[in-house]
Write a protein that holds these residues in place. Structure first.
Motif, PDB file in Angstrom:
ATOM      1  N   PHE A 109       0.883  -1.165   0.000  1.00 12.47           N
ATOM      2  CA  PHE A 109       0.000   0.000   0.000  1.00 12.47           C
ATOM      3  C   PHE A 109       0.921   1.215   0.000  1.00 12.47           C
ATOM      4  CE2 PHE A 109      -2.279  -3.391   2.146  1.00 12.47           C
ATOM      5  CZ  PHE A 109      -3.486  -3.384   1.450  1.00 12.47           C
ATOM      6  N   THR A 110       0.796   2.014  -1.020  1.00 10.88           N
ATOM      7  CA  THR A 110       1.715   3.159  -1.137  1.00 10.88           C
ATOM      8  C   THR A 110       0.920   4.454  -0.990  1.00 10.88           C
ATOM      9  OG1 THR A 110       1.424   2.970  -3.511  1.00 10.88           O
ATOM     10  CG2 THR A 110       3.404   1.979  -2.594  1.00 10.88           C
ATOM     11  N   PHE A 111       1.471   5.395  -0.248  1.00  9.87           N
ATOM     12  CA  PHE A 111       0.757   6.640   0.054  1.00  9.87           C
ATOM     13  C   PHE A 111       1.650   7.845  -0.177  1.00  9.87           C
ATOM     14  CE2 PHE A 111      -0.509   3.328   3.130  1.00  9.87           C
ATOM     15  CZ  PHE A 111      -1.823   3.138   2.718  1.00  9.87           C
ATOM     16  N   GLN A 112       1.031   8.947  -0.584  1.00  5.25           N
ATOM     17  CA  GLN A 112       1.747  10.211  -0.595  1.00  5.25           C
ATOM     18  C   GLN A 112       1.559  10.835   0.781  1.00  5.25           C
ATOM     19  OE1 GLN A 112       0.878  12.639  -4.006  1.00  5.25           O
ATOM     20  NE2 GLN A 112       0.678  10.879  -5.346  1.00  5.25           N
ATOM     21  N   TYR A 113       2.615  11.403   1.315  1.00  8.12           N
ATOM     22  CA  TYR A 113       2.530  11.991   2.652  1.00  8.12           C
ATOM     23  C   TYR A 113       1.417  13.042   2.701  1.00  8.12           C
ATOM     24  CZ  TYR A 113       3.340  14.948   6.633  1.00  8.12           C
ATOM     25  OH  TYR A 113       3.148  15.689   7.766  1.00  8.12           O
ATOM     26  N   SER A 114       0.604  12.956   3.747  1.00  8.20           N
ATOM     27  CA  SER A 114      -0.504  13.890   3.903  1.00  8.20           C
ATOM     28  C   SER A 114      -0.397  14.504   5.303  1.00  8.20           C
ATOM     29  CB  SER A 114      -1.806  13.092   3.730  1.00  8.20           C
ATOM     30  OG  SER A 114      -2.905  13.764   4.251  1.00  8.20           O
ATOM     31  N   PRO A 115      -0.180  15.819   5.397  1.00  6.92           N
ATOM     32  CA  PRO A 115      -0.004  16.412   6.729  1.00  6.92           C
ATOM     33  C   PRO A 115      -1.270  16.316   7.563  1.00  6.92           C
ATOM     34  CG  PRO A 115      -0.034  18.101   5.014  1.00  6.92           C
ATOM     35  CD  PRO A 115      -0.099  16.801   4.310  1.00  6.92           C
ATOM     36  N   ARG A 116      -1.179  15.812   8.758  1.00  2.00           N
ATOM     37  CA  ARG A 116      -2.331  15.675   9.656  1.00  2.00           C
ATOM     38  C   ARG A 116      -2.209  16.705  10.771  1.00  2.00           C
ATOM     39  NH1 ARG A 116      -6.218  13.985   8.285  1.00  2.00           N
ATOM     40  NH2 ARG A 116      -5.535  15.552   6.852  1.00  2.00           N
ATOM     41  N   PRO A 117      -3.156  17.620  10.841  1.00  2.00           N
ATOM     42  CA  PRO A 117      -3.064  18.682  11.849  1.00  2.00           C
ATOM     43  C   PRO A 117      -2.889  18.102  13.260  1.00  2.00           C
ATOM     44  CG  PRO A 117      -4.928  19.042  10.378  1.00  2.00           C
ATOM     45  CD  PRO A 117      -4.381  17.699  10.049  1.00  2.00           C
ATOM     46  N   GLY A 118      -1.994  18.698  14.007  1.00  2.00           N
ATOM     47  CA  GLY A 118      -1.781  18.240  15.383  1.00  2.00           C
ATOM     48  C   GLY A 118      -0.628  17.261  15.522  1.00  2.00           C
ATOM     49  N   THR A 119      -0.151  16.696  14.404  1.00  2.00           N
ATOM     50  CA  THR A 119       0.976  15.762  14.491  1.00  2.00           C
ATOM     51  C   THR A 119       2.290  16.541  14.401  1.00  2.00           C
ATOM     52  OG1 THR A 119       0.997  15.430  12.090  1.00  2.00           O
ATOM     53  CG2 THR A 119      -0.327  13.893  13.386  1.00  2.00           C
ATOM     54  N   VAL A 120       3.373  15.913  14.853  1.00  2.00           N
ATOM     55  CA  VAL A 120       4.679  16.582  14.863  1.00  2.00           C
ATOM     56  C   VAL A 120       5.136  16.897  13.428  1.00  2.00           C
ATOM     57  CG1 VAL A 120       7.119  16.262  15.468  1.00  2.00           C
ATOM     58  CG2 VAL A 120       5.322  15.512  17.052  1.00  2.00           C
ATOM     59  N   ALA A 121       4.942  15.947  12.521  1.00  2.00           N
ATOM     60  CA  ALA A 121       5.438  16.140  11.154  1.00  2.00           C
ATOM     61  C   ALA A 121       4.731  17.282  10.427  1.00  2.00           C
ATOM     62  CB  ALA A 121       5.295  14.847  10.355  1.00  2.00           C
ATOM     63  N   ALA A 122       3.494  17.553  10.833  1.00  2.00           N
ATOM     64  CA  ALA A 122       2.745  18.619  10.151  1.00  2.00           C
ATOM     65  C   ALA A 122       3.432  19.972  10.324  1.00  2.00           C
ATOM     66  CB  ALA A 122       1.315  18.674  10.676  1.00  2.00           C
ATOM     67  N   LYS A 123       4.256  20.087  11.366  1.00  2.00           N
ATOM     68  CA  LYS A 123       4.960  21.360  11.602  1.00  2.00           C
ATOM     69  C   LYS A 123       6.382  21.336  11.039  1.00  2.00           C
ATOM     70  CE  LYS A 123       2.577  21.641  15.985  1.00  2.00           C
ATOM     71  NZ  LYS A 123       2.655  20.234  16.391  1.00  2.00           N
ATOM     72  N   MET A 124       6.776  20.218  10.448  1.00  2.00           N
ATOM     73  CA  MET A 124       8.161  20.119   9.941  1.00  2.00           C
ATOM     74  C   MET A 124       8.336  20.892   8.647  1.00  2.00           C
ATOM     75  SD  MET A 124       9.213  16.179  10.507  1.00  2.00           S
ATOM     76  CE  MET A 124       9.311  15.445  12.130  1.00  2.00           C
ATOM     77  N   GLU A 125       9.562  21.374   8.454  1.00  2.13           N
ATOM     78  CA  GLU A 125       9.868  22.053   7.191  1.00  2.13           C
ATOM     79  C   GLU A 125      10.260  21.023   6.144  1.00  2.13           C
ATOM     80  OE1 GLU A 125      12.715  25.048   8.104  1.00  2.13           O
ATOM     81  OE2 GLU A 125      11.208  26.184   9.225  1.00  2.13           O
ATOM     82  N   GLY A 126      10.379  21.513   4.901  1.00  2.00           N
ATOM     83  CA  GLY A 126      10.863  20.630   3.850  1.00  2.00           C
ATOM     84  C   GLY A 126       9.759  19.873   3.138  1.00  2.00           C
ATOM     85  N   ARG A 127       8.538  20.456   3.096  1.00  2.60           N
ATOM     86  CA  ARG A 127       7.443  19.829   2.334  1.00  2.60           C
ATOM     87  C   ARG A 127       7.846  19.709   0.867  1.00  2.60           C
ATOM     88  NH1 ARG A 127       2.342  20.924   4.441  1.00  2.60           N
ATOM     89  NH2 ARG A 127       2.774  20.623   6.622  1.00  2.60           N
ATOM     90  N   LEU A 128       7.502  18.608   0.275  1.00  2.00           N
ATOM     91  CA  LEU A 128       7.868  18.406  -1.141  1.00  2.00           C
ATOM     92  C   LEU A 128       6.830  19.020  -2.065  1.00  2.00           C
ATOM     93  CD1 LEU A 128       9.700  16.322   0.314  1.00  2.00           C
ATOM     94  CD2 LEU A 128       9.475  14.955  -1.734  1.00  2.00           C
ATOM     95  N   SER A 129       7.278  19.418  -3.245  1.00  3.62           N
ATOM     96  CA  SER A 129       6.315  19.954  -4.210  1.00  3.62           C
ATOM     97  C   SER A 129       5.452  18.801  -4.727  1.00  3.62           C
ATOM     98  CB  SER A 129       7.042  20.607  -5.382  1.00  3.62           C
ATOM     99  OG  SER A 129       7.670  19.597  -6.144  1.00  3.62           O
ATOM    100  N   PRO A 130       4.218  19.105  -5.142  1.00  2.00           N
ATOM    101  CA  PRO A 130       3.352  18.028  -5.650  1.00  2.00           C
ATOM    102  C   PRO A 130       3.995  17.290  -6.831  1.00  2.00           C
ATOM    103  CG  PRO A 130       2.104  20.065  -5.392  1.00  2.00           C
ATOM    104  CD  PRO A 130       3.531  20.398  -5.096  1.00  2.00           C
ATOM    105  N   GLU A 131       4.787  18.003  -7.635  1.00  2.00           N
ATOM    106  CA  GLU A 131       5.407  17.343  -8.804  1.00  2.00           C
ATOM    107  C   GLU A 131       6.403  16.276  -8.354  1.00  2.00           C
ATOM    108  OE1 GLU A 131       5.569  20.871  -8.536  1.00  2.00           O
ATOM    109  OE2 GLU A 131       3.604  20.864  -9.537  1.00  2.00           O
ATOM    110  N   VAL A 132       7.282  16.644  -7.402  1.00  2.00           N
ATOM    111  CA  VAL A 132       8.292  15.687  -6.924  1.00  2.00           C
ATOM    112  C   VAL A 132       7.579  14.502  -6.254  1.00  2.00           C
ATOM    113  CG1 VAL A 132      10.222  15.347  -5.314  1.00  2.00           C
ATOM    114  CG2 VAL A 132      10.055  17.469  -6.642  1.00  2.00           C
ATOM    115  N   MET A 133       6.587  14.840  -5.482  1.00  2.00           N
ATOM    116  CA  MET A 133       5.817  13.797  -4.778  1.00  2.00           C
ATOM    117  C   MET A 133       5.232  12.814  -5.807  1.00  2.00           C
ATOM    118  SD  MET A 133       4.566  13.654  -1.468  1.00  2.00           S
ATOM    119  CE  MET A 133       3.470  14.773  -0.679  1.00  2.00           C
TER     120      MET A 133
END
Ligand code: 5AD
Ligand code: SF4
Length: 483
Positions: free
Chosen positions: A364-388
């Protein structure tokens, strides 16, 4: 949050509410001169499916009938919040009920599941969807009759979001099983792992294991009732604890040895926790399926650390290779997230490297989806939709090829298949699964057909199937005999 054990006596209010609801729906049925109907739509994982089975059981005990075609009198939407697109789908779907809710004031629209533990989602329902009657979250599942009765008496929207984590005694709930041969058996609820991308620890609360004796009682009842397959469920089954110690290996062994199930499955295992012992038990028991779901998430040690997944690429490979060695005809599946914040091309190549080395039978393969309230949602370095998208499609291409090869490797072999029913799209073809969880579509030669049986009547029977041709996501075959 505290964990509250729901005891038999705590369920008295629930039982009383259930009786009142039964009387209410009976009188509604009389006044309308027809059956009162329901539908439950389930989004997300097997734990949600298990929750829906419990909800359906309760609805049936109130005298409601499953809706086959018309608009039902009671609708439950059991939601998932693991990725954003699942959430979008709910809000899209809610709109579709607006007219029906206006048309009949007795009609009930209920939203539950993980999304309803997230305050923003509940607020949005309060503000934009006033015709939703009742909202509650997974921790409150066993209180559904009490909440529904309150709503019916109060006539205005009721939202009830839990503060405590409950561990409800499932054996007190009637369960409406979706499949007549397969039973979902939760062994634990919640998760303590707090992977930085994941919302589940916030929606399903802290880990709590069900009593061992109660699980054993459930298994005995299921075995006596003739269930062929059980699926032991938990966010992280390897954390199952009984008598103050890790107890999953013993639970698995007892499930395999004390009852006569044909297939024992379990989901999910965390790579940090799965032990050699579990793999040994799988290898030495024919009735434990030869399939392990082991979520990789990423092959890069750096990203795994940022995800708070305490294992390395090397450790994962070692576990996977041990599984392949011990269970040569088994299959491995996984979950992979592409595009976690800060993922570089090198990190991604590490993931592809693991995928190729392990040769997952499915993923099962997923594209990262930021979930409000999680630690990763506040991380920098979000990828562009094209790279994703680019990385996602490269991964998919490799994985699709691996899945096809895994299916090709079956061709020419004959194995046991548990029949799941009619194959979608062709009433002459049956569908089922091997012990390695490969999906098989097969025909029955005329001389083996059972007189008077339609395809779905074979559901739950075991047979031997010879595999003839591989397809991208399934294998074709011909039945050789029943067993
Ligand atoms: N974004 C993308 N995928 C996610 N998963 C969990 N949270 C996220 C997220 N925020 C995936 C993981 C997990 C599976 C059930 O869903 O791969 O194993
Ligand atoms: Fe989410 Fe990680 Fe828990 Fe799985 S183990 S439910 S991915 S936090």
């Amino acid at each position: 949050m505290t964990v509250v054990r729901v005891k038999g006596e705590d369920m008295i209010a629930v039982k009383d509410a259930s009786s009142e609801l039964k009387a209410y729906f009976e009188s509604l049925s009389r006044s309308k001169g027809r059956d009162i109907t329901y539908t439950v739509r389930t989004y997300g994982c097997q734990l949600n499916e298990s929750d829906s089975e419990k909800l359906e059981g309760m609805l049936i005990s109130f005298g409601l009938k499953k809706c086959e075609d018309s608009i039902p009198d009671l609708v439950i939407l059991n939601t998932c919040s693991v990725r954003e697109n699942a959430e979008d789908r709910l809000f899209g779907n809610l709109g579709e009920f607006k007219a029906a809710m206006r048309e009949d004031s007795d009609r009930l629209l209920i939203v539950c599941g993980c999304m309803m533990k997230v305050k923003e989602n509940v607020d949005r329902i309060k503000k934009s969807f006033p015709y939703v009657d009742l909202v509650f979250d997974p921790q409150n599942l066993h209180r559904f009759p009490v909440l529904l009765l309150q709503k019916i008496k109060r006539h205005k929207q009721l939202t009830d979001i839990s503060i405590d984590d409950y561990i409800a005694d499932d054996t007190l709930l009637d369960i409406r099983r979706q499949r007549k041969f397969r039973a979902l058996v939760p062994i634990m609820y919640g998760c303590n792992n707090f992977c930085t991308y994941c919302i589940v620890p916030y929606t399903r609360g802290r880990e709590r294991s069900r009593d061992y004796e109660l699980i054993m009682k459930d298994l005995k009842d299921l075995s006596d009732a003739g269930y062929k397959e059980i699926m032991l469920l938990g966010q992280n089954v390897n954390s199952y604890t009984a008598y103050d110690k890790p107890y999953f290996p013993q639970l698995l062994r007892d499930a395999a040895e004390k009852f006569d199930f044909k297939r024992i499955r379990f989901m999910s295992s965390h790579p940090k926790d799965i032990s050699d012992e579990v793999i040994d038990i799988m290898a030495s028991h024919d009735n434990i399926e030869k399939h392990l779901h082991l979520p990789l998430q990423s092959g890069s040690d750096r990203i795994l650390k940022a995800m708070n997944r305490p294992y390395t690429k090397e450790k994962f490979l070692k576990t996977a290779m041990r599984f392949r060695e011990m269970i040569s005809d088994g299959s491995l599946s996984t979950d992979i997230i592409v595009g976690f914040p800060g993922e570089t091309e090198e990190d991604f190549l590490e993931t592809l490297d693991v995928v190729k080395k392990v040769g997952f039978d499915s993923a099962f393969t997923f594209q990262y989806s930021p979930r409000p309230g999680t630690v990763a949602a506040k991380m920098e370095g979000r990828l562009s939709p094209e790279v994703m998208r680019d990385r996602f499609s490269r991964l998919l291409e490799i994985q699709n090829d691996l899945a096809y090869r895994s299916n090709q490797a079956k061709v020419g072999k004959t194995e046991d298949v548990l029949i799941e029913g009619e194959s979608s799209g062709d009433s002459n073809v049956l569908t089922g699964r091997t012990s390695s969880f490969h999906l098989i579509n097969f025909t029955i030669p005329d001389e083996l057909k059972i007189e008077g049986y339609s395809s779905n009547d074979y559901e739950g029977m075991m047979c031997r199937v010879r595999f003839t041709e591989a397809r991208p996501y399934s294998v074709d075959g011909i039945m050789e005999s029943f067993i």
